[in-house]
Scaffold this motif. Structure first.
Motif, PDB file in Angstrom:
ATOM      1  N   THR A  27       0.839  -1.201   0.000  1.00 34.51           N
ATOM      2  CA  THR A  27       0.000   0.000   0.000  1.00 34.51           C
ATOM      3  C   THR A  27       0.873   1.251   0.000  1.00 34.51           C
ATOM      4  OG1 THR A  27      -1.815  -1.098   1.171  1.00 34.51           O
ATOM      5  CG2 THR A  27      -1.722   1.310   1.289  1.00 34.51           C
ATOM      6  N   PRO A  28       0.697   2.158  -0.967  1.00 34.24           N
ATOM      7  CA  PRO A  28       1.501   3.386  -0.978  1.00 34.24           C
ATOM      8  C   PRO A  28       1.027   4.360   0.101  1.00 34.24           C
ATOM      9  CG  PRO A  28      -0.067   3.401  -2.782  1.00 34.24           C
ATOM     10  CD  PRO A  28      -0.184   2.050  -2.137  1.00 34.24           C
ATOM     11  N   LEU A  29       1.960   5.026   0.729  1.00 34.00           N
ATOM     12  CA  LEU A  29       1.611   5.958   1.804  1.00 34.00           C
ATOM     13  C   LEU A  29       0.721   7.082   1.298  1.00 34.00           C
ATOM     14  CD1 LEU A  29       5.067   6.246   3.627  1.00 34.00           C
ATOM     15  CD2 LEU A  29       3.145   4.740   4.170  1.00 34.00           C
ATOM     16  N   VAL A  59      -8.897   8.445   3.307  1.00 33.11           N
ATOM     17  CA  VAL A  59      -9.413   7.697   2.170  1.00 33.11           C
ATOM     18  C   VAL A  59      -8.555   8.014   0.952  1.00 33.11           C
ATOM     19  CG1 VAL A  59     -11.408   7.258   0.698  1.00 33.11           C
ATOM     20  CG2 VAL A  59     -11.743   7.771   3.127  1.00 33.11           C
ATOM     21  N   GLU A  60      -7.877   6.976   0.450  1.00 30.54           N
ATOM     22  CA  GLU A  60      -6.962   7.163  -0.684  1.00 30.54           C
ATOM     23  C   GLU A  60      -5.990   8.315  -0.423  1.00 30.54           C
ATOM     24  OE1 GLU A  60      -6.789   5.121  -3.161  1.00 30.54           O
ATOM     25  OE2 GLU A  60      -8.588   3.951  -2.776  1.00 30.54           O
ATOM     26  N   ARG A  70      12.924   9.955   0.104  1.00 27.37           N
ATOM     27  CA  ARG A  70      13.967   9.102   0.688  1.00 27.37           C
ATOM     28  C   ARG A  70      13.781   7.638   0.295  1.00 27.37           C
ATOM     29  NH1 ARG A  70      16.777  11.062   5.313  1.00 27.37           N
ATOM     30  NH2 ARG A  70      16.475  13.302   5.572  1.00 27.37           N
ATOM     31  N   GLY A  71      12.932   7.393  -0.703  1.00 26.12           N
ATOM     32  CA  GLY A  71      12.718   6.035  -1.175  1.00 26.12           C
ATOM     33  C   GLY A  71      11.786   5.221  -0.314  1.00 26.12           C
ATOM     34  N   ILE A  72      11.042   5.869   0.579  1.00 23.20           N
ATOM     35  CA  ILE A  72      10.100   5.178   1.466  1.00 23.20           C
ATOM     36  C   ILE A  72       8.708   5.501   0.965  1.00 23.20           C
ATOM     37  CG2 ILE A  72       9.285   4.923   3.845  1.00 23.20           C
ATOM     38  CD1 ILE A  72      12.076   6.031   4.703  1.00 23.20           C
ATOM     39  N   ARG A  73       8.128   4.572   0.217  1.00 22.81           N
ATOM     40  CA  ARG A  73       6.855   4.848  -0.454  1.00 22.81           C
ATOM     41  C   ARG A  73       5.711   3.969   0.016  1.00 22.81           C
ATOM     42  NH1 ARG A  73       7.520   7.750  -5.282  1.00 22.81           N
ATOM     43  NH2 ARG A  73       9.690   8.171  -5.846  1.00 22.81           N
ATOM     44  N   ARG A 124      -1.377  -2.312  -6.515  1.00 15.38           N
ATOM     45  CA  ARG A 124      -2.066  -3.561  -6.822  1.00 15.38           C
ATOM     46  C   ARG A 124      -1.224  -4.489  -7.693  1.00 15.38           C
ATOM     47  NH1 ARG A 124      -5.348  -5.019  -3.702  1.00 15.38           N
ATOM     48  NH2 ARG A 124      -6.602  -6.155  -5.220  1.00 15.38           N
ATOM     49  N   VAL A 125      -0.234  -3.919  -8.373  1.00 17.89           N
ATOM     50  CA  VAL A 125       0.569  -4.730  -9.290  1.00 17.89           C
ATOM     51  C   VAL A 125       1.340  -5.802  -8.528  1.00 17.89           C
ATOM     52  CG1 VAL A 125       2.423  -4.680 -10.994  1.00 17.89           C
ATOM     53  CG2 VAL A 125       0.723  -2.859 -10.949  1.00 17.89           C
ATOM     54  N   ALA A 126       1.868  -5.451  -7.366  1.00 21.25           N
ATOM     55  CA  ALA A 126       2.591  -6.443  -6.570  1.00 21.25           C
ATOM     56  C   ALA A 126       1.658  -7.561  -6.122  1.00 21.25           C
ATOM     57  CB  ALA A 126       3.230  -5.769  -5.357  1.00 21.25           C
TER      58      ALA A 126
END
Length: 709
Positions: A8-10, A41-42, A183-186, A388-390
């Motif tokens: 889930t993206p932050l 929400v989203e 910082r690459g933390i998504r 969702r791709v993962a």
């Protein structure tokens, strides 16, 4: 609403911003007085979707606590006890992620309350904005909520009520998300892992009796990502399409069309001026049994005598037969139609497919993914789609689907996201008064995305071609702005900017059709080292938005010119001559931080070799697999060696994708590196054999470059 997953993206999280008010700050003695939550929400805080309740602790409230939050014993006379209040809150939370400030304290108090109430304590998944703020700004002198909010310019009115503090924590979380992405933390798992590395802060909290405010994992499981139905992602349209569609002339009557459908037992009839098959799909129209019924219901029996062209829909909406089901389902869903034409690779009509043909396939996840992309209005929406791709990749790996099909799906989503980001940018520019595009144009995806071989950690590789205009002229400047805008949208949506600058926002990857032809001619004739780097990625182009004819013409020109310049192809082959040895002196894997780089030692040399030889022998194929198989059939080629490399390429893709899915669950930044220790003994042996097969590439290129077909 979907529960949180590792991927889930932050910036697109469905979560609940949460806070409590208590009788004190000693976790051993503190009791809950108030629970508050506000929905995210989203990735957007919803003030109209909130939860708040007082809680009767069953003990007196210390005056010093009342002085802070204003809650008195009198206010709690009709309040529910903790067991009732927590059950109501959990129903409201619905499995969503909890975000809040200093959540380690809240979790420790909640766990003690649950034990007192005789409840089975199951800690919710959480992220603490205090921990995350320390990651982004370790020099912040004060870790209080007020200080963090002030730094991020979050308004703090109403402090020290559970709902107000939850709202502040939620706004802090949304403000931190883009800083964390920088910082690459998504993703949620990446934020959890980053939090787990803050050892000093965790030690201090542990000494105070706080709980860990994140999920800590000792191992990964692909099943942690969520189960989906894989069918629509593992079958192609051509499998279900009816070959040889029934076609009639468009000057027949409605009754004649109805008779043909009844006699042939079909639900649709295609129409054209000559009634002949095999033409370009857009030349046809379609009439369905529903169209006939609607016409009769509207006009009675006289409708049957009218021309069928009056109720037909055209031009026919078509999809290529090689497309996966999920794309066809998404197209039907978006256009609200029940029939699609099916075209071949040249765009000619090859069949037709209906919604009935899909009934045997369960496709909820497929429609969801396609709809998320097509309906995206913000980068957060696109990030939600990408997450969702993962999930899809994990499910397909479990189904043992060919990894090359999975990477093709990932590439398709990447291309669709690029197209949607472009559409969003076009809308932004029109809203900003920049007007519509000054001429026809197309956006291309390059590299692994263009080859259909993307994994789960792509960056942006894109380019733009427009019909006319000079470098730095008005058209070029307009499209430069477009390229910058859609690149920013993709970057915010978890597809980072290309470190090598291969993006339409940069002048080298943007130009008119004439500029591109001149650029290609210069690349292949001069063949300077920097040109070869550009060519490596350029020959993998795929049109994703706009006028595809511009891209097809450019691609044909590039393949023709490339095959004509023997020295150019030879120099391309030289790029795979100097390969690093993947083995140690004693035959073990050469590791960095416990992993072997399968892009450097496997994927790159095979793809580069296949590209160079395909250009040399004018075999314009899109994927590495297709190039190797075409080369294997070319007279004089070492067929067995080429097919062995094809199989090695597939094996490398599988190992990297499996590692990436596992790393998502662990919150480890994704790469092309694989830990051999996670492989079985048999897999390790196969990996060594596959890497050894790559070692033949320099000699193979020398021998195959000048084979005469």
């Amino acid at each position: 609403m979907k529960a949180v997953t590792d991927a889930t993206p932050l910036i697109a999280a469905n979560a609940v911003a949460f806070d409590t008010e208590t009788t004190g700050l000693d976790v051993k003695e503190a009791r809950i007085l108030q629970l508050g939550g506000m929905a995210l929400v989203e990735g957007r805080l919803r003030a109209d979707d909130a939860f708040e309740t007082l809680v009767d602790p069953g003990v007196p409230i210390p005056p010093r606590s009342t002085a802070i939050h204003g809650i008195t014993g009198q206010m709690l006379r009709t309040a529910p006890d903790f067991a009732d209040a927590w059950q109501r809150f959990e129903e409201y939370r619905g499995g969503r992620l909890l975000v809040g400030y200093a959540l380690g304290f809240d979790l420790a108090v909640l766990e003690r309350e649950a034990h007192r109430a005789g409840l089975l304590w199951q800690a919710p998944r959480t992220l603490c904005v205090r921990m995350l703020a320390g990651i982004v700004n370790p020099e912040l002198p004060d870790a209080s909520l007020d200080a963090i909010a002030a730094w991020l310019e979050v308004e703090t009115s109403g402090r020290h009520s559970a709902l107000a503090d939850a709202r502040i924590a939620g706004e802090v979380f949304t403000a931190l998300a883009p800083h964390l992405a920088g910082r690459g933390i998504r993703t949620v798992a990446e934020a959890e892992r980053a939090s787990s590395l803050r050892s000093q802060a965790l030690r201090q909290q542990a000494e105070a009796g706080w709980s860990e405010p994140f999920l800590r994992r000792n191992g990964a499981s692909r099943h942690a990502l969520e189960a989906i139905d894989p069918y629509a992602f593992s079958h192609r349209v051509a499998e279900a399409a009816s070959a040889g569609p029934v076609i009639a002339r468009d000057d027949i009557s409605v009754q004649e069309a109805a008779c043909i459908m009844a006699e042939r037992r079909i639900s649709s009839l295609l129409l054209s001026s000559d009634g002949a098959p095999g033409g370009p799909a857009e030349r046809y129209a379609i009439v369905t049994e529903r169209d006939v019924l609607r016409a009769v219901a509207s006009s009675g029996g006289k409708a049957l005598a009218g021309p069928v062209s009056g109720i037909a829909a055209g031009p026919l909406i078509a999809i290529e037969g090689s497309a996966f089901f999920y794309r066809a389902l998404g197209l039907m869903n978006r256009r609200k139609i029940r029939h699609l034409g099916v075209s071949d690779a040249d765009g000619r009509l090859a069949g037709v497919i209906s919604a009935r043909d899909f009934l045997k396939f369960r496709a909820g996840a497929a429609v969801d993914l396609q709809a998320r992309i097509e309906n995206a209005d913000t980068p957060a929406d696109l990030a939600g789609a990408w997450s969702r791709v993962a999930v899809v990749a994990s499910a397909l790996l479990d189904e043992e689907i060919d990894t090359r099909s999975i990477t093709e799906i990932i590439s398709g989503v990447l291309c669709a996201m690029t197209a949607r980001a472009c559409e969003m940018a076009l809308h932004d520019m029109e809203a900003a008064g920049e007007g519509k595009p000054p001429c026809a144009f197309a956006v291309m995806v390059l590299g692994s995305g263009g080859r259909g071989e993307s994994l789960l950690a792509p960056d942006q590789d894109n380019a733009l071609i427009f019909a006319e205009g000079e470098p730095d002229g008005p058209q070029d400047r307009w499209f430069a702005e477009l390229g910058a805008r859609f690149a920013d949208h993709l970057h915010a949506a978890a597809i980072p900017l290309c470190k090598g600058g291969v993006m339409a926002r940069n002048a080298l990857w943007r130009g008119s059709a004439e500029t591109w032809r001149q650029r290609v001619d210069e690349w292949v004739t001069k063949a300077r080292p920097q040109d070869l780097l550009n060519v490596d990625i350029f020959y993998d182009l795929r049109a994703v938005h706009g006028d595809e004819r511009l891209v097809r013409a450019l691609s044909a020109h590039a393949w023709k010119r490339g095959s004509e310049q023997i020295e150019f192809a030879k120099l391309l082959g030289e790029s795979v001559r100097d390969m690093n040895n993947p083995f140690t002196l004693f035959g073990g894997f050469r590791l960095e931080e416990g992993r072997v780089d399968l892009k450097m030692h496997g994927l790159f040399p095979i793809a580069a070799m296949a590209r160079a030889l395909a250009i040399r022998h004018h075999l314009p194929r899109a994927s590495t697999r297709a190039r190797l198989e075409a080369l294997a059939e070319h007279p004089g080629m070492p067929r067995n060696d080429l097919l062995a490399l094809r199989d090695a390429h597939r094996f490398f893709l599988t190992l990297v994708l499996e590692q990436q899915v596992d790393d998502i669950a662990l919150g480890i930044p994704l790469s092309n590196n694989v830990a051999p220790e996670r492989l079985t003994a048999r897999q390790q042996k196969t990996l060594k054999d596959a890497l050894k097969s790559v070692a033949i590439i320099p000699q193979l290129v020398r021998n195959a470059m000048f084979v005469n077909g």
